[in-house]
Scaffold this motif. Structure first.
Motif, PDB file in Angstrom:
ATOM      1  N   PRO A  19       0.801  -1.238   0.000  1.00 28.86           N
ATOM      2  CA  PRO A  19       0.000   0.000   0.000  1.00 28.86           C
ATOM      3  C   PRO A  19       0.830   1.283   0.000  1.00 28.86           C
ATOM      4  N   THR A  56      -2.538   5.780  -3.976  1.00 23.92           N
ATOM      5  CA  THR A  56      -3.880   5.777  -3.406  1.00 23.92           C
ATOM      6  C   THR A  56      -4.550   7.147  -3.490  1.00 23.92           C
ATOM      7  N   TRP A  65      -8.483   1.162  -2.346  1.00 23.95           N
ATOM      8  CA  TRP A  65      -7.992   0.457  -3.531  1.00 23.95           C
ATOM      9  C   TRP A  65      -7.288  -0.843  -3.190  1.00 23.95           C
ATOM     10  N   ALA A  68      -2.972  -0.559  -7.969  1.00 22.97           N
ATOM     11  CA  ALA A  68      -3.505  -1.161  -6.745  1.00 22.97           C
ATOM     12  C   ALA A  68      -4.458  -2.282  -7.135  1.00 22.97           C
ATOM     13  N   ARG A 122       1.504   2.423  -3.497  1.00 24.81           N
ATOM     14  CA  ARG A 122       0.379   2.622  -4.419  1.00 24.81           C
ATOM     15  C   ARG A 122      -0.004   4.097  -4.514  1.00 24.81           C
TER      16      ARG A 122
END
Lengths: 479, 479
Positions: free
Chosen positions: A116, A121, B138, A307, A119
């Motif tokens: 994460p 996001t 995500w 993602a 990513r």
């Protein structure tokens, strides 16, 4: 008051309230309960925890407590289903292990996605907000996909908008391709080792998987030609760039050979370009860009570089195959939700896209370097025969007599997840291997620690099994 | 300056700029071009229009102009694919006609979705914005779906969270169910008439579709039992509530009979509950709520009551069937994008959900009334034998000798789309019918106008074909 009796009284009262609501309904907020019952927040939280334990409510961080579905008192006996379902099996074991989330404190050297922290996001969120603010956000998109997104995929693959079908991610693209291009019982050729998700979906489509050996330059042309001749296969699945798990990238010359062989066999090549954006070294053009006869069906996924939940991929095909794949998508699932398509389009059209790609590719180089250096230092018995020029992982050869499943299990107990080599083989593996991912860990320091834990497991295994020990360390070969 | 030469000069300059960019890249905005070139906005818009006509750029309302993918000069000859693809056919024709968007000025009495004016577009947008602001928006959701959404579907179906699998919409749910529960070549029983999308996906799964007659109360129990006995089928597909297209709703007693018959046959019932929210008259409990043996595999979609692109459905199953369906989803497409699941959850958890349901159900009653009244007034030859207590459409019997395809085609020329009855039948239809949808039109007044246009087409057909005329109006039967 915050003693047991006030907690119990509040719990009873909330339980009565929950009984008057329907499953999924929201209970009053903590603050409302505090005010209504004149109790402390701690009492509320303990009473709610008691109801959660009793299965009366479920909680959702940040959103509150909700009435749980009632336990189903009726006894169901579904054993008759066994006859109705028949002898087929859908084997998801390899994929379940790939999609497994590590437990707290365990270091994942597994998985196929970016951690994460790597990513985009925030940028995806911004793109999604722009996307859902469009007045037609929830309407039906054109059936083959949002035209501008198809154009974008066409640009990436040197094809045209009409060749592109937008599908729900790379795995769905493989399913579409295998089901569309081959009939149950047909053979399909694959590189060996290869991506377990492709093996699973090919088998779920009823296909007979036939492995073809590869070398450091990808699939071996002589073996590929022979496999086509022997099996009469009409489909060959491969990853020409940064192959999973070997890391091999086919040269331009090898790509041309593969195309010529498939063309001579009257067969399709399903090109899985999962790693296109996962490198600082530009690879040769994809097979689809070299193809002039509709031989290649190309899969370009966006989830690897972004993602897991951006489930959008381009499936590129030409001729009757394109028509069939498009028809199959309509029949099987209509189309990909427009907000996802628009989000993908907004994201790849924004300046953030190139910045993100460059940042991820550079980070992968760093992480791969750390992983390789840690292996050299702590596990000199293990051999990385091909240092990949990108991608998410390295493919590691274990000493020939080592017990691969035992090492994977011991590693897990030592606090590190690694992928067993056998799941990458359609048939008997040639020996013990591991795949080590360097992108699932949350920071770089975890990589060295993960390798140290793996080395601990390796050492234990060698110490426990004297036979394996001598075989497992045959003169420290390869180090 | 806004003459032809300044437009041409600007077009040339923009073309040169586009050539230095990649397909899908954005050109400067109109305002930037105005400033950079010192021309008027009208000149910019005419120059861009010229480039669009030449295929150099594509435009996207509100977003600007983008470099188009270059035309593909290489000639491809994919005729060899015909051999490789073999004799299978995926027939999407019926679905394509259902998903067809009407041309400007044409009134749609077709389709299976709410008109955009009836959709909760704003509320879905707000739900989506809340959803994508979650930090894990995500990331990979739990593989069977977001737990709270599974709990919500469990509450709606009187089952438990563990029984629910979140899938990409109702059509994908049917695909999963048919492929999971039956093997290629197996028979599957369906009501006749029935939803063409179910026929198409069952056939794409290689199943042999066997129609079973229905009456005003849904499938006929005697015929169902006989069909199970004769074919050995292990799967029966039905819509017990507001069946598409007939509008029939099975009584509680009929539901129990259907369950008993399926159970005695050791067969699954795939219950497609597409119309659950499309009525002001609460239907009897769904089959799945009456089922104590894992007989029912239940499909509950959210797109019918919301919008086509909320591609989220609950697929409810128990026992080994549930395990197989879950495994198949992982292998075939991993999971449903988390933002869509969270959007659905946010929407059904908000007060807007019940308001929206009530408003839509009431509007459907109004529209159905207008459609029926218009038919009585303008097309007394046509018979509505069963007035449905909800749903999106009515099922209309035509005079026996009427040429159904000719009427559909003439209606289209007269400016109204209607669905031919034959696509709802797996085998030979018993006579000419139409399905008329009352929710695709943008406002109520269009319904009467649509029926008037249909009456015009009907009158023309009767006048043109003297044979059809006399047969088509046998003493104005039924009126």
């Amino acid at each position: 008051m915050n003693d047991d009796s006030s907690i119990a009284r509040l719990a009873d009262s909330l339980k009565a309230q929950a009984a008057s609501l329907r499953p999924g309904d929201r209970l009053p907020s903590s603050r409302e309960i505090v005010q209504a019952h004149g109790v402390s927040p701690v009492t509320v939280s303990k009473a709610v925890a008691r109801l959660v334990a009793e299965g009366v409510v479920t909680t959702r961080p940040g959103a509150g407590a909700f009435v749980a579905a009632p336990p189903r008192p009726r006894e169901t006996d579904p054993s008759w289903q066994t006859v109705a379902l028949g002898g087929r099996v859908v084997d998801e074991a390899a994929l379940t292990s790939i999609l497994q989330q590590p437990a707290e404190g365990v270091i994942p050297l597994t998985g196929g996605y970016l951690n994460p922290v790597l990513r985009p996001t925030k940028e995806l969120g911004a793109a999604a907000i722009r996307a859902v603010k469009r007045p037609d956000a929830w309407s039906m998109p054109p059936r083959a996909g949002v035209p501008e997104l198809r154009t974008w995929f066409a640009g990436e693959t040197e094809t045209t908008q009409n060749d592109v079908l937008i599908v729900s991610g790379g795995q769905a693209a493989l399913t579409h391709a295998f089901r569309g291009l081959a009939a149950p019982g047909d053979p399909v050729l694959v590189e060996t080792p290869t991506y377990p998700g492709a093996l699973a979906t090919a088998r779920a489509a009823g296909l007979r998987v036939v492995p073809v050996p590869a070398d450091d330059g990808g699939v071996r042309p002589d073996q590929l030609a022979e496999a086509f001749a022997r099996t009469g296969a009409r489909v060959f699945y491969c990853q020409p760039t940064l192959q999973n798990p070997s890391g091999a990238t086919q040269s331009l010359e090898r790509r041309r050979q593969v195309l010529d062989i498939a063309r001579a066999a009257g067969a399709f090549v399903v090109e899985d370009d999962f790693a296109r954006y996962l490198t600082t070294t530009p690879p040769p053009p994809p097979l689809v860009a070299l193809d002039t006869h509709g031989t290649v069906v190309h899969v370009l996924s966006l989830s690897k570089i972004t993602a897991p939940s951006l489930r959008v991929a381009g499936l590129v095909a030409r001729g009757p195959a394109a028509a069939r794949l498009r028809a199959a998508q309509i029949v099987e699932s209509f189309f990909v939700a427009r907000p996802l398509q628009e989000t993908a389009l907004e994201f790849v059209s924004a300046p953030a896209w190139r910045r993100h790609r460059a940042a991820v590719a550079a980070e992968l180089d760093e992480r791969r370097g750390i992983l390789l250096e840690s292996l050299r230092r702590h596990l000199p018995d293990l051999r990385v025969e091909l240092v990949p020029k990108g991608g998410l992982h390295v493919w590691v050869r274990l000493p020939p007599a080592l017990d691969e499943p035992a090492l994977v299990e011991r590693a897990q107990r030592a606090g590190v997840l690694v992928s067993p080599g056998r799941i990458y083989h359609a048939t008997e593996p040639p020996g013990p291997w591991l795949r080590l991912t360097h992108t699932a860990a949350s920071h770089r320091a975890e990589l060295a620690e993960g390798v140290i834990r793996l080395a601990t497991a390796y050492g234990e295994l060698a110490a426990d099994a004297p036979g394996a020990s001598s075989a497992g360390r045959p003169g420290r070969r390869g180090s």
